[in-house]
Design an enzyme around this catalytic site. Structure first.
Site, short mmCIF file in Angstrom:
data_model
loop_
_atom_site.label_atom_id
_atom_site.label_comp_id
_atom_site.label_asym_id
_atom_site.label_seq_id
_atom_site.Cartn_x
_atom_site.Cartn_y
_atom_site.Cartn_z
N GLU A 119 62.39 14.77 68.87
CA GLU A 119 60.92 14.75 68.99
C GLU A 119 60.63 13.98 70.26
O GLU A 119 60.75 12.75 70.29
CB GLU A 119 60.31 14.04 67.77
CG GLU A 119 60.59 14.73 66.44
CD GLU A 119 59.74 15.97 66.22
OE1 GLU A 119 58.72 16.14 66.91
OE2 GLU A 119 60.11 16.78 65.35
N CYS A 164 52.13 10.46 71.63
CA CYS A 164 52.82 11.58 72.28
C CYS A 164 51.98 12.85 72.31
O CYS A 164 52.15 13.68 73.18
CB CYS A 164 54.14 11.84 71.58
SG CYS A 164 53.93 12.17 69.83
#
Ligand code: NAD
Length: 475
Positions: free
Chosen positions: A210, A244
């Site tokens: 990720e 993010c």
């Protein structure tokens, strides 16, 4: 002297003994995790405030309650998720049993970042435990107070024969990565993602990565600027921009920019007051290194809103930059802070072209009153996830997978006159996904099973030699 050998041996033995496999055991671990969250909510909120100056509101919605709802979902569905999945059969297997069994991988390593240090450490843990694995958890050393709570308090709530927390930084993680794990789940930067992937490759260990996001946000001329500004400002400055999936930059026409700027200023003042530095709702930058990096980015383009900073507090005001060139650093790297550059485009086509010329992003946003515009952006681009007319609200749905979009390619290059095969990695946003049932599936091996009937040999013997045209016709 290997500091982790004993711990890893203990966990492997527990897994081999089948300790983590029963549904009751998995549910007990998940309930323990839930109790940890409830009983130490205040401790966690204090730790998050120390690490990131995170408000109680943001801690609750983006860290604690989101983790709790993942636990609740897993507890409600555990037995259904664990059930063998029956699959369609062909003529030759009509009397047999064909199914997919979800098996735990074994010993898994979860490596987490600092920006949502509870959520991004514990939500993967929920999936790993629900799937029946033994787990080594490596929180981030930058969110020091949260790391301490996770290392010192959490193990009391999860069976320690199957679970361990390893605090520390690159050195400890590097030592851990020398060991063979059965699965590695990493959340962090693309730079460290490459290190993790290389280490995993030595053992051919599967990974979920990720990674980072430079997430475009297209704002169409046909929009209500104040509504867009409210949503943009909340999602850009939430967690001080250290998210993010935050909208990283805006693409819009010069006219829309002119309408958006006063609306953004109004939203920022309403959210954080005239002096955002004294707002309890705005956090601080995690480290001096990131503060210096972000302060450097304030020199790109022209500051239209904000721009103030204070090194002693690692404070950076909610900022909007205009007149930004594509080649400037703020448009080259993931910003990961409270800075929003606006890049002008003349049309929707130009915006789509701008997006497609760059790395596929982790998330992509498009604002327009015209549904067709949103649908066109969705249809003509690619990203890990997409949200029309809002920020990262799609993350609130555990029915959607969360992750990047990666291509793992092989390219042929001439080397010393010889073609050489080398991997080319294009997945800056990452590979694999999780959340809800996707987490359970990520941490489970999907074993293909066929249980044939022991009899019927007369019929089955048609496949054996000597072969003949007649046998082929029957088959
Ligand atoms: P990072 O990559 O620096 O660190 C992540 C983890 O890796 C930490 O636990 C750290 O201890 C470890 N680590 C650091 N250097 C290492 C090394 N040399 N060898 C082995 N391990 C090492 O990331 P960060 O600064 O903690 O987090 C910010 C990054 O994470 C941003 O790029 C952000 O986009 C990304 N991120 C992605 C997601 C997502 O879900 N896709 C979520 C949050 C953050």
């Amino acid at each position: 002297m290997d500091p982790f050998a004993d711990t890893l041996r203990r966990l492997r033995e527990a897994f081999s003994a089948g300790r983590t496999r029963p549904a009751e055991f998995r549910a007990a671990q998940l309930r323990g995790l839930g109790r940890f969250l409830q009983e130490h909510k205040q401790l966690l909120q204090e730790a998050l405030a120390q690490d990131l100056h995170k408000s109680a509101f943001e801690s609750e919605v983006s860290e604690i309650s989101i983790t709790q709802s993942e636990i609740n979902l897993a507890l409600r569905n555990l037995r259904a998720w664990m059930k063998d999945e029956k699959v369609p059969k062909n003529l030759a297997t009509q009397l047999d049993s064909a199914f997919i069994r979800k098996e735990p991988f074994g010993l898994v390593l979860v490596i987490a970042p600092w920006n949502y240090p509870v959520n991004l450490t514990l939500v993967p843990l929920v999936g790993a435990l629900a799937a029946g694995n033994c787990v080594v958890l490596k929180p981030s050393e930058f969110s020091r107070s949260t790391e301490k709570v996770l290392a010192e308090v959490l193990p009391r709530y999860v069976d320690q024969s199957c679970f361990a927390v390893v605090p520390g930084g690159p050195q400890e993680t590097g030592q851990l990565l020398e060991h063979k794990f059965d699965y590695i789940f990493f959340t962090g930067s693309p730079r460290v993602g490459r290190i993790v992937m290389s280490a995993a490759a030595k053992h051919l260990t599967p990974v979920t990565l990720e990674l980072g996001g430079k997430n475009p946000c297209y704002v169409d001329d046909d929009c209500d600027p104040q509504t867009v500004a409210n949503r943009l400002a909340w999602f850009r400055y939430f967690n001080t921009g250290q998210t993010c999936v935050a909208p990283d930059y805006v693409l819009c026409s010069p006219d829309t920019q002119e309408r958006l700027l006063p609306a953004l200023q109004s939203a920022i003042t309403r959210f954080y007051g005239e002096d955002p530095r004294s707002s309890p709702n705005l956090g601080r930058i995690i480290s001096d290194k990131h503060f210096q990096r972000l302060r450097g980015l304030l020199g790109c383009g022209r500051v239209a809103i904000g721009g103030q900073s204070d090194e002693s507090e690692r404070y950076i005001a909610p900022t909007v930059l205009v007149d930004v060139e594509e080649t400037e650093p703020v448009m080259q790297e993931e910003i990961f802070g409270p800075i929003l550059p606006i890049v002008n485009v003349r049309s929707l086509d130009e915006a789509i072209d701008f997006i497609n010329r760059r790395e596929k992003p982790l998330a992509l946003y498009a604002f327009s009153n015209n549904k067709q515009v949103v649908k066109r952006v969705l249809a003509q681009t690619s990203s890990g996830s997409f949200c029309g007319n809002d920020g990262f609200m799609h993350l609130t749905l555990d029915s959607l997978p969360f992750g990047g979009v990666a291509r793992l390619g092989i390219c042929l290059r001439a080397h010393a006159g010889q073609p050489r095969v080398s991997p080319s990695f294009h997945g800056a946003s990452g590979m694999g996904s999780y959340h809800g049932k996707f987490s359970f599936d990520t941490f489970s091996h999907h074993r293909a099973c066929l249980l044939r009937c022991p009899g019927m040999e007369k019929i089955y013997s048609i496949r054996y030699p000597p072969y003949s045209p007649r046998k082929l016709r029957v088959l």
